[in-house]
Design a protein around this motif. Structure first.
Motif, PDB file in Angstrom:
ATOM      1  N   ASP A  43       0.835  -1.215   0.000  1.00 29.88           N
ATOM      2  CA  ASP A  43       0.000   0.000   0.000  1.00 29.88           C
ATOM      3  C   ASP A  43       0.865   1.259   0.000  1.00 29.88           C
ATOM      4  OD1 ASP A  43      -2.496  -1.227  -0.016  1.00 29.88           O
ATOM      5  OD2 ASP A  43      -2.512  -1.470   2.158  1.00 29.88           O
ATOM      6  N   GLN A  44       1.937   1.234   0.788  1.00 32.20           N
ATOM      7  CA  GLN A  44       2.826   2.400   0.836  1.00 32.20           C
ATOM      8  C   GLN A  44       3.480   2.662  -0.524  1.00 32.20           C
ATOM      9  OE1 GLN A  44       4.981   0.865   4.388  1.00 32.20           O
ATOM     10  NE2 GLN A  44       5.098   3.018   4.979  1.00 32.20           N
ATOM     11  N   LEU A  45       3.891   1.592  -1.177  1.00 27.65           N
ATOM     12  CA  LEU A  45       4.522   1.739  -2.498  1.00 27.65           C
ATOM     13  C   LEU A  45       3.538   2.347  -3.490  1.00 27.65           C
ATOM     14  CD1 LEU A  45       6.346  -1.699  -2.567  1.00 27.65           C
ATOM     15  CD2 LEU A  45       7.469   0.549  -2.486  1.00 27.65           C
ATOM     16  N   LYS A  46       2.304   1.857  -3.414  1.00 27.95           N
ATOM     17  CA  LYS A  46       1.271   2.368  -4.310  1.00 27.95           C
ATOM     18  C   LYS A  46       1.053   3.859  -4.054  1.00 27.95           C
ATOM     19  CE  LYS A  46      -3.457   1.372  -5.700  1.00 27.95           C
ATOM     20  NZ  LYS A  46      -4.689   0.691  -5.311  1.00 27.95           N
ATOM     21  N   GLU A  47       1.012   4.200  -2.779  1.00 30.10           N
ATOM     22  CA  GLU A  47       0.788   5.599  -2.410  1.00 30.10           C
ATOM     23  C   GLU A  47       1.968   6.479  -2.860  1.00 30.10           C
ATOM     24  OE1 GLU A  47      -1.654   7.241  -1.716  1.00 30.10           O
ATOM     25  OE2 GLU A  47      -0.806   9.106  -0.939  1.00 30.10           O
ATOM     26  N   ALA A  48       3.176   5.953  -2.764  1.00 31.72           N
ATOM     27  CA  ALA A  48       4.348   6.719  -3.218  1.00 31.72           C
ATOM     28  C   ALA A  48       4.202   7.046  -4.708  1.00 31.72           C
ATOM     29  CB  ALA A  48       5.631   5.926  -2.964  1.00 31.72           C
ATOM     30  N   ALA A  49       3.835   6.042  -5.496  1.00 36.39           N
ATOM     31  CA  ALA A  49       3.700   6.255  -6.942  1.00 36.39           C
ATOM     32  C   ALA A  49       2.525   7.177  -7.243  1.00 36.39           C
ATOM     33  CB  ALA A  49       3.518   4.911  -7.642  1.00 36.39           C
ATOM     34  N   ARG A  50       1.421   6.960  -6.539  1.00 37.57           N
ATOM     35  CA  ARG A  50       0.219   7.752  -6.800  1.00 37.57           C
ATOM     36  C   ARG A  50       0.458   9.230  -6.471  1.00 37.57           C
ATOM     37  NH1 ARG A  50      -3.401  10.528  -5.008  1.00 37.57           N
ATOM     38  NH2 ARG A  50      -2.411  10.447  -2.954  1.00 37.57           N
ATOM     39  N   SER A  51       1.038   9.473  -5.301  1.00 38.87           N
ATOM     40  CA  SER A  51       1.239  10.868  -4.903  1.00 38.87           C
ATOM     41  C   SER A  51       2.250  11.545  -5.826  1.00 38.87           C
ATOM     42  CB  SER A  51       1.666  10.950  -3.431  1.00 38.87           C
ATOM     43  OG  SER A  51       2.883  10.270  -3.227  1.00 38.87           O
ATOM     44  N   ALA A  52       3.272  10.805  -6.230  1.00 39.20           N
ATOM     45  CA  ALA A  52       4.252  11.390  -7.158  1.00 39.20           C
ATOM     46  C   ALA A  52       3.578  11.759  -8.478  1.00 39.20           C
ATOM     47  CB  ALA A  52       5.410  10.415  -7.396  1.00 39.20           C
ATOM     48  N   ALA A  53       2.718  10.863  -8.962  1.00 37.86           N
ATOM     49  CA  ALA A  53       2.034  11.132 -10.227  1.00 37.86           C
ATOM     50  C   ALA A  53       1.095  12.327 -10.095  1.00 37.86           C
ATOM     51  CB  ALA A  53       1.262   9.897 -10.684  1.00 37.86           C
ATOM     52  N   ALA A  54       0.583  12.521  -8.873  1.00 39.06           N
ATOM     53  CA  ALA A  54      -0.329  13.651  -8.648  1.00 39.06           C
ATOM     54  C   ALA A  54       0.435  14.957  -8.436  1.00 39.06           C
ATOM     55  CB  ALA A  54      -1.229  13.356  -7.455  1.00 39.06           C
ATOM     56  N   GLY A  55       1.754  14.886  -8.531  1.00 39.06           N
ATOM     57  CA  GLY A  55       2.545  16.110  -8.455  1.00 39.06           C
ATOM     58  C   GLY A  55       3.090  16.436  -7.069  1.00 39.06           C
ATOM     59  N   ASP A  56       2.854  15.527  -6.109  1.00 35.01           N
ATOM     60  CA  ASP A  56       3.405  15.735  -4.770  1.00 35.01           C
ATOM     61  C   ASP A  56       4.892  15.389  -4.798  1.00 35.01           C
ATOM     62  OD1 ASP A  56       4.164  15.524  -2.072  1.00 35.01           O
ATOM     63  OD2 ASP A  56       2.132  14.933  -1.469  1.00 35.01           O
ATOM     64  N   GLU A  57       5.723  16.377  -4.573  1.00 35.96           N
ATOM     65  CA  GLU A  57       7.170  16.177  -4.738  1.00 35.96           C
ATOM     66  C   GLU A  57       7.816  15.579  -3.502  1.00 35.96           C
ATOM     67  OE1 GLU A  57       8.881  17.217  -7.507  1.00 35.96           O
ATOM     68  OE2 GLU A  57       7.526  18.643  -8.500  1.00 35.96           O
ATOM     69  N   SER A  58       7.111  15.584  -2.377  1.00 38.57           N
ATOM     70  CA  SER A  58       7.812  15.201  -1.141  1.00 38.57           C
ATOM     71  C   SER A  58       7.323  13.895  -0.514  1.00 38.57           C
ATOM     72  CB  SER A  58       7.711  16.330  -0.118  1.00 38.57           C
ATOM     73  OG  SER A  58       6.374  16.449   0.316  1.00 38.57           O
ATOM     74  N   LYS A  59       6.061  13.546  -0.742  1.00 37.25           N
ATOM     75  CA  LYS A  59       5.510  12.400  -0.022  1.00 37.25           C
ATOM     76  C   LYS A  59       6.305  11.118  -0.290  1.00 37.25           C
ATOM     77  CE  LYS A  59       1.262  10.465   1.580  1.00 37.25           C
ATOM     78  NZ  LYS A  59      -0.191  10.515   1.572  1.00 37.25           N
ATOM     79  N   HIS A  60       6.690  10.909  -1.542  1.00 37.35           N
ATOM     80  CA  HIS A  60       7.386   9.653  -1.846  1.00 37.35           C
ATOM     81  C   HIS A  60       8.734   9.573  -1.133  1.00 37.35           C
ATOM     82  CE1 HIS A  60      10.129  11.354  -4.958  1.00 37.35           C
ATOM     83  NE2 HIS A  60       9.119  12.178  -5.189  1.00 37.35           N
ATOM     84  N   TYR A  61       9.350  10.746  -0.895  1.00 35.71           N
ATOM     85  CA  TYR A  61      10.606  10.706  -0.128  1.00 35.71           C
ATOM     86  C   TYR A  61      10.351  10.213   1.289  1.00 35.71           C
ATOM     87  CZ  TYR A  61      13.121  13.103  -3.831  1.00 35.71           C
ATOM     88  OH  TYR A  61      13.694  13.415  -5.022  1.00 35.71           O
ATOM     89  N   ILE A  63       7.916   8.329   2.271  1.00 35.25           N
ATOM     90  CA  ILE A  63       7.566   6.906   2.252  1.00 35.25           C
ATOM     91  C   ILE A  63       8.822   6.053   2.086  1.00 35.25           C
ATOM     92  CG2 ILE A  63       6.371   5.088   0.949  1.00 35.25           C
ATOM     93  CD1 ILE A  63       4.124   7.134   0.414  1.00 35.25           C
ATOM     94  N   VAL A  64       9.678   6.418   1.161  1.00 33.93           N
ATOM     95  CA  VAL A  64      10.907   5.631   0.956  1.00 33.93           C
ATOM     96  C   VAL A  64      11.768   5.667   2.231  1.00 33.93           C
ATOM     97  CG1 VAL A  64      13.035   5.398  -0.388  1.00 33.93           C
ATOM     98  CG2 VAL A  64      10.876   5.859  -1.558  1.00 33.93           C
ATOM     99  N   ALA A  65      11.804   6.819   2.875  1.00 30.89           N
ATOM    100  CA  ALA A  65      12.588   6.907   4.125  1.00 30.89           C
ATOM    101  C   ALA A  65      12.015   5.969   5.190  1.00 30.89           C
ATOM    102  CB  ALA A  65      12.602   8.355   4.628  1.00 30.89           C
ATOM    103  N   ALA A  66      10.684   5.940   5.284  1.00 26.11           N
ATOM    104  CA  ALA A  66      10.048   5.061   6.275  1.00 26.11           C
ATOM    105  C   ALA A  66      10.312   3.592   5.928  1.00 26.11           C
ATOM    106  CB  ALA A  66       8.541   5.329   6.322  1.00 26.11           C
TER     107      ALA A  66
END
Ligand code: ASP
Ligand code: MG
Length: 465
Positions: A43-61, A63-66
């Motif tokens: 779920d976290q991986l999906k959210e990282a990709a989804r938020s990045a695609a939606a233009g969120d520049e920071s959320k995936h960082y 998530i990857v850090a967590a």
């Protein structure tokens, strides 16, 4: 053996998984292990990709850090040998860096394709397989993590890919069986495969069970054990019926209906690859390993009450197509279902009255608006001509299903099932019996769902053990 997300959820759980594997290896078995990602990671991986695609520049960082922190901490607890630990850290770090770069490029592009999504969502299993393999090596065993994209060949239906069994069997013979023969414990990623060209695919959410069955069939296993965090498949959801209990034996056919109609323990496709082999499948509890769980076997045991389990599907809606002008006109239903299929929405239940003045079907609520729109467009001419009067949706409903092989050819089961609801004044909106005769599904109002489940659960006759 396949271990699910909770079984891989932290270092204690993974250590327990290793004990189970080693216990059975010591008894002389050759064991092929398939693992899910640590719980929540997909779920976290999906959210990282989804938020990045939606233009969120920071959320995936974040998530990857967590993810980095959780996997590193777990690795640290599971491995004491410095060399093994360093190699594991390096491997995890390299993969996490790749993941981070991928998310970054998605954020730049502001787009993620299904193919890109599969690549990103494949990381969870690749991490967890390495954790378990390193732990087993740390304990002095020969073990190797294998990414299933080198083993399971699939079509290119990303997010829900189907295995190509002949090619998969060949790869398994070549790249997997030698480990089993030499006594090395292979720890294979669930959930993922690859196209003939080597592009990573996933087999659908929750599909690690299916991966294990595919690989099990390919190595011609005697048994498939699905380890989860409950004692087996239950007669119903114990949150609704506290007296729900584990079902000790089920047939392939029954479990297929159960999984399809919402019992969450087993992926619906799991038994399919086992059918030819007639190999038994067990659903067992990682955290209660002495319990034998639920045995799933080729043949059904007929129980006196006929009903063995009751499932409930929420968050669905009932779409009805009504109109006197449909009588004797072929093709309306066919076109309706094609329109739904083109959306990629699967239909859970269908019913048509023999007067042909209406038919109805059930789809997931999340897709209701799209389905209505697509069906209305498809039937535009019929709607204009008033051959079809209306296409509409009812949202406040659920499907309650009674499952049991004994229903086949037993007269009166439908009467008992409907009678049980009538006795509690629950109105039935739609009834459908699968032609397998293994299940009867009833559509009822959502606010009567729990009561309906309790009523049907009362029909289950306790086995005299
Ligand atoms: N990790 C995947 C998922 O969460 C597959 C699985 O756990 O079975 O869907
Ligand atoms: Mg699962």
């Amino acid at each position: 053996m396949k271990f699910g997300g909770t079984s891989m959820g932290n270092h204690d759980a993974i250590a327990q998984v290793a004990r189970i594997i080693l216990d059975h290896q010591r008894q002389g078995h050759r064991i092929l292990t398939v693992v899910s990602a640590m719980s929540g990671v997909t779920d976290q991986l999906k959210e990282a990709a989804r938020s990045a695609a939606a233009g969120d520049e920071s959320k995936h960082y974040d998530i990857v850090a967590a993810l980095r922190q959780r996997h590193r901490e777990t690795a640290d607890q599971l491995v004491s040998d410095e060399m093994i630990k360093q190699a594991l850290f390096d491997e995890l770090d390299t993969m996490l860096d790749t993941l981070s770069a991928l998310c970054h490029s998605i954020a730049v592009l502001r787009e993620v394709t299904p193919r890109g999504m599969d690549l990103i969502m494949s990381f969870g299993e690749r991490f967890s397989a390495r954790l378990l393999a390193a732990h087993l090596r740390d304990l002095g065993n020969a073990a190797i993590a294998i990414d299933a994209n080198t083993l399971i060949v699939t079509d290119d239906n990303f997010q829900d890919a189907a295995p190509l069994m002949d090619e998969t069997r060949q790869r398994v013979k070549q790249f997997l069986v030698p480990y089993l023969e030499s006594g090395t414990l292979p720890i294979v990623t669930g959930y993922i495969g690859a196209t003939r060209d080597g592009i990573i695919t996933t087999l659908g959410r929750g599909a690690s069970d299916f991966s294990a069955a595919i690989l099990g069939a390919a190595v011609e296993t005697d048994q498939l054990w699905i380890y989860t965090d409950v004692d087996g498949i239950m007669t119903t959801d114990p949150r609704i019926v506290p007296t729900a209990r584990v079902i000790r034996t089920l047939s392939y056919g029954e479990v297929g209906e159960l999984a399809y109609f919402g019992a969450k323990v087993l992926h619906p496709k799991t038994v399919q690859p086992m059918i030819d082999r007639e190999a038994p499948v067990r659903v067992r509890n990682t955290f209660n390993p002495s319990d034998l769980g639920t045995l799933i076997q080729p043949q059904a045991e007929i129980t006196p009450g006929a009903v063995k389990a009751v499932t409930l599907i929420r968050d669905v809606s009932l779409i009805s197509v009504e109109g006197r002008g449909m009588i004797g006109v072929p093709g309306v239903a066919g076109r309706t279902f094609m329109a739904v299929a083109r959306l990629g929405v699967s239909i859970l239940l269908i019913s048509q009255s023999s007067s042909e003045q209406s038919f109805c079907f059930i789809v997931p609520s999340a897709r209701t608006a799209q389905v209505l729109d697509a069906v209305r467009k498809e039937l535009r001419t019929e709607l204009e001509r008033r051959d079809v009067d209306r296409v509409w949706a009812r949202e406040d409903i659920v499907i309650v299903t009674a499952v049991g092989a004994g229903m086949r050819g037993t007269p009166g089961v439908a009467a008992r099932v409907t009678g049980a609801l009538a006795a509690r004044s629950i109105n039935i909106l739609v009834i459908a019996q699968g032609s397998s005769e293994y299940s009867i599904s009833l559509v009822v109002r959502a606010d009567e769902a729990n009561e309906a489940v309790r009523a049907l659960h009362d029909l289950i006759v306790e086995p005299t053990a």
